[in-house]
Design a protein around this motif. Structure first.
Motif, PDB file in Angstrom:
ATOM      1  N   HIS A   1       1.726 -51.699   5.278  1.00  0.00           N
ATOM      2  CA  HIS A   1       1.574 -51.526   3.834  1.00  0.00           C
ATOM      3  C   HIS A   1       0.529 -52.489   3.275  1.00  0.00           C
ATOM      4  CE1 HIS A   1       2.637 -51.943  -0.464  1.00  0.00           C
ATOM      5  NE2 HIS A   1       3.017 -50.679  -0.360  1.00  0.00           N
TER       6      HIS A   1
ATOM      7  N   ILE B   1      -3.174 -51.763   4.208  1.00  0.00           N
ATOM      8  CA  ILE B   1      -3.728 -50.680   3.397  1.00  0.00           C
ATOM      9  C   ILE B   1      -4.107 -51.197   2.018  1.00  0.00           C
ATOM     10  CG2 ILE B   1      -3.164 -48.506   2.242  1.00  0.00           C
ATOM     11  CD1 ILE B   1      -3.749 -48.239   5.234  1.00  0.00           C
ATOM     12  N   GLN B   2      -3.240 -52.013   1.431  1.00  0.00           N
ATOM     13  CA  GLN B   2      -3.523 -52.567   0.113  1.00  0.00           C
ATOM     14  C   GLN B   2      -4.784 -53.431   0.126  1.00  0.00           C
ATOM     15  OE1 GLN B   2      -1.525 -51.787  -2.745  1.00  0.00           O
ATOM     16  NE2 GLN B   2      -0.940 -50.276  -1.199  1.00  0.00           N
TER      17      GLN B   2
ATOM     18  N   GLY C   1       1.753 -47.186   1.568  1.00  0.00           N
ATOM     19  CA  GLY C   1       0.685 -47.918   0.898  1.00  0.00           C
ATOM     20  C   GLY C   1      -0.468 -47.047   0.456  1.00  0.00           C
ATOM     21  N   GLY C   2      -0.447 -45.777   0.809  1.00  0.00           N
ATOM     22  CA  GLY C   2      -1.499 -44.865   0.386  1.00  0.00           C
ATOM     23  C   GLY C   2      -2.498 -44.503   1.461  1.00  0.00           C
TER      24      GLY C   2
ATOM     25  N   ALA D   1      -2.672 -38.347   5.808  1.00  0.00           N
ATOM     26  CA  ALA D   1      -3.110 -39.631   5.257  1.00  0.00           C
ATOM     27  C   ALA D   1      -4.289 -40.226   6.010  1.00  0.00           C
ATOM     28  CB  ALA D   1      -1.948 -40.625   5.269  1.00  0.00           C
TER      29      ALA D   1
END
Length: 408
Positions: free
Chosen positions: A172, A175-176, A200-201, A230
Motif C-alpha cells: 500500500h 503505491i502511495q 492503494g490504487g 490494476a
C-alpha cells in the motif's frame, strides 16, 4: 511455414488492440510477431543458445530454421522436442481472447532497460539467467513505463500474520509513494503485497510461472483478475503452459530483473524468496530484508541474509523508497530523535548531574565522591549546571532540578 491470410488479419487486429490499450504508436511486423510467438513456445526458457541465435539472424529467419532443424547443435538441443509444434497463431488468438498480448523486443513497449541486466556479458552463470524471447502480458498498462520505479516484494507462502501485515502495508505505501509493486501472486507474502497495492490504487505486477490464461494458484483467480485490472500479468510462457517446479525458479529472475530493489518480508531457510534475493543481488539490484521475531521460522531466511551481508535492513518505507529510487531522489530526512534535557552536557558534567538527587541536597564533597571527579572540578561544574538550569544551590547543598533526564 508461410504466414497465412488469417494470421495476417489476426496480427493486424492484435496490433490495433495493443496500440489502443497501451498507447503504442508503432507496430511490429506480423512475421516478427508470429516468429516470436512460435519461439516462446518451442524452447523452454531461458533458452540461452536460441536467444543468441535470434540476435544473430533475426527472429523470422531463426524461427524458419528452427522449424527445419537447420540450426547449431546447441540451439537444436533446446528446440528439437517442440520444433514441430507451431501454435503461434493460436497462442496469439488465445491471448487476445482474454485481453492479453505478446510484447517483443522489437516493440517500443519492451522493458529493454530493466532486462538489460539479464543479457550477456552480464550473465553470471545464474540458474535461469538470460533475457526472455518475448513477454506475454495481460492488462492495459504500458509495460516499459511500469517498471521505471518498481520494487519486488517477496516472501514465504506460509506467512505469519506479522509477515502478511507488513507485506500489505509495504504494498500500500509503495503505491502511495508512486512505485510499482512486483511479486508472483503466490500464497502468503506475494498475495498480501498485491492486495495492499490494489487497495492503494495500483499498479501492481504479477509474474507467473505458467501461461497468462492459467490462474495459479487456482484460488487466486479473482486476485489475478484484479491485478490485471490494476497493472499487469506477465509471463514468458505461452498460453496454456502449466506451472512446474523449475519454472518458478526461472520466473524468479524476471521478478528480480524488472524492479530496482527486492524486499524479502519473510523467508524460511530454503525458499523461493531467497532464490529471488540471491538472483537480484547477482544482477546488481538492491536487496532488503525485513527483520522479524527470532523465534519465528519464517524469519530465519531474512535474518541469515542480514547476517551474511546478502541484504540490508528494510526498516521503514522511506528506506526502501530511497534504495529503489534514482540516485539523489526520494531521500527522506532521518527521523528526529527524542531530545534529552542533558544532551548538551559534557561527560564530566553528566557524571556530576547523575550524582545529584531531585529532592535531597548534597554538598560538593559528597558529589565528588559519588561522581569520582575531583572536588575543585565538581565545584566548577555545579556552577555550570546551575547556569544551564540543570542544578540548584540551597542552604544544605546542591540538588538536581526537575526536567533533567538522568534522575536518580
Amino acid at each position: 511455414m508461410a504466414t497465412t491470410a488469417r494470421s495476417r488479419d489476426l496480427l493486424c487486429r492484435l496490433r490495433r488492440t495493443g496500440q489502443q490499450e497501451s498507447g503504442m504508436t508503432a507496430s511490429v511486423g506480423e512475421e516478427v510477431m508470429l516468429a516470436r510467438a512460435y519461439l516462446t513456445r518451442v524452447a523452454e526458457p531461458p533458452a540461452l543458445a536460441l536467444h543468441a541465435f535470434v540476435d544473430v539472424v533475426g527472429p523470422v529467419e531463426a524461427a524458419d530454421r528452427v522449424r527445419r532443424g537447420e540450426v547449431p547443435e546447441a540451439v537444436l538441443h533446446e528446440t528439437e522436442a517442440r520444433r514441430e509444434f507451431d501454435l503461434a497463431g493460436a497462442d496469439l488468438a488465445a491471448a487476445e481472447k482474454m485481453g492479453g498480448r505478446l510484447v517483443v523486443p522489437e516493440d517500443p513497449d519492451w522493458p529493454a532497460w530493466q532486462l538489460l541486466c539479464l543479457a550477456p556479458p552480464t550473465d553470471r552463470g545464474l540458474r535461469g539467467s538470460g533475457q526472455p524471447l518475448g513477454l506475454w502480458v495481460r492488462g492495459t498498462a504500458e509495460v516499459a513505463n511500469l517498471f521505471d520505479r518498481a520494487v519486488s516484494v517477496v516472501g514465504a507462502r506460509t506467512a505469519t500474520p506479522y509477515g502478511e501485515y507488513v507485506a500489505t502495508e509495504l504494498g500500500h505505501q509503495l503505491i502511495q509513494a508512486g512505485m510499482t509493486v512486483v511479486s508472483g501472486a503466490a500464497y502468503g507474502i506475494d498475495a498480501a503485497a498485491h492486495r495492499g497495492a490494489i487497495v492503494g490504487g495500483g499498479p501492481t505486477v504479477a509474474v507467473l510461472a505458467c501461461g497468462i490464461d492459467i490462474a495459479y494458484p487456482a484460488p487466486h483467480g479473482s486476485l489475478i483478475d484484479r491485478i490485471a485490472a490494476a497493472g499487469l500479468i506477465v509471463s514468458e510462457y505461452a498460453p496454456g503452459v502449466t506451472p512446474a517446479r523449475h519454472r518458478f525458479l526461472v520466473r524468479n529472475r524476471l521478478i528480480a530483473a524488472l524492479s530496482s530493489a527486492t524486499v524479502v518480508v519473510e523467508a524460511g531457510d530454503r525458499s523461493g524468496a531467497r532464490n529471488t534475493a540471491t538472483t537480484a543481488a547477482a544482477l546488481g539490484k538492491v536487496v532488503m530484508a525485513v527483520p522479524g521475531p527470532i523465534t519465528s521460522k519464517m524469519s530465519v531466511g531474512c535474518h541469515d541474509l542480514l547476517r551474511t551481508g546478502g541484504a540490508v535492513v528494510a526498516g521503514s518505507i522511506a528506506e526502501i523508497i530511497e534504495a529503489a529510487g534514482p540516485v539523489g531522489a526520494n531521500l527522506d530526512p532521518a527521523p528526529e530523535r527524542p531530545k534529552r534535557d542533558t544532551d548538551g552536557l559534557g561527560d564530566q558534567a553528566l557524571r556530576v548531574h547523575d550524582a545529584l538527587n531531585l529532592g535531597k541536597h548534597k554538598y560538593p564533597e559528597q558529589v565528588a565522591v559519588d561522581s569520582g571527579i575531583p572536588l575543585d572540578r565538581v565545584r566548577t561544574l555545579l556552577i555550570e549546571l546551575e547556569i544551564t538550569g540543570h542544578a540548584e544551590r540551597g542552604d544544605e547543598g546542591w540538588r538536581k532540578l526537575k526536567g533533567g533526564a538522568r534522575h536518580v
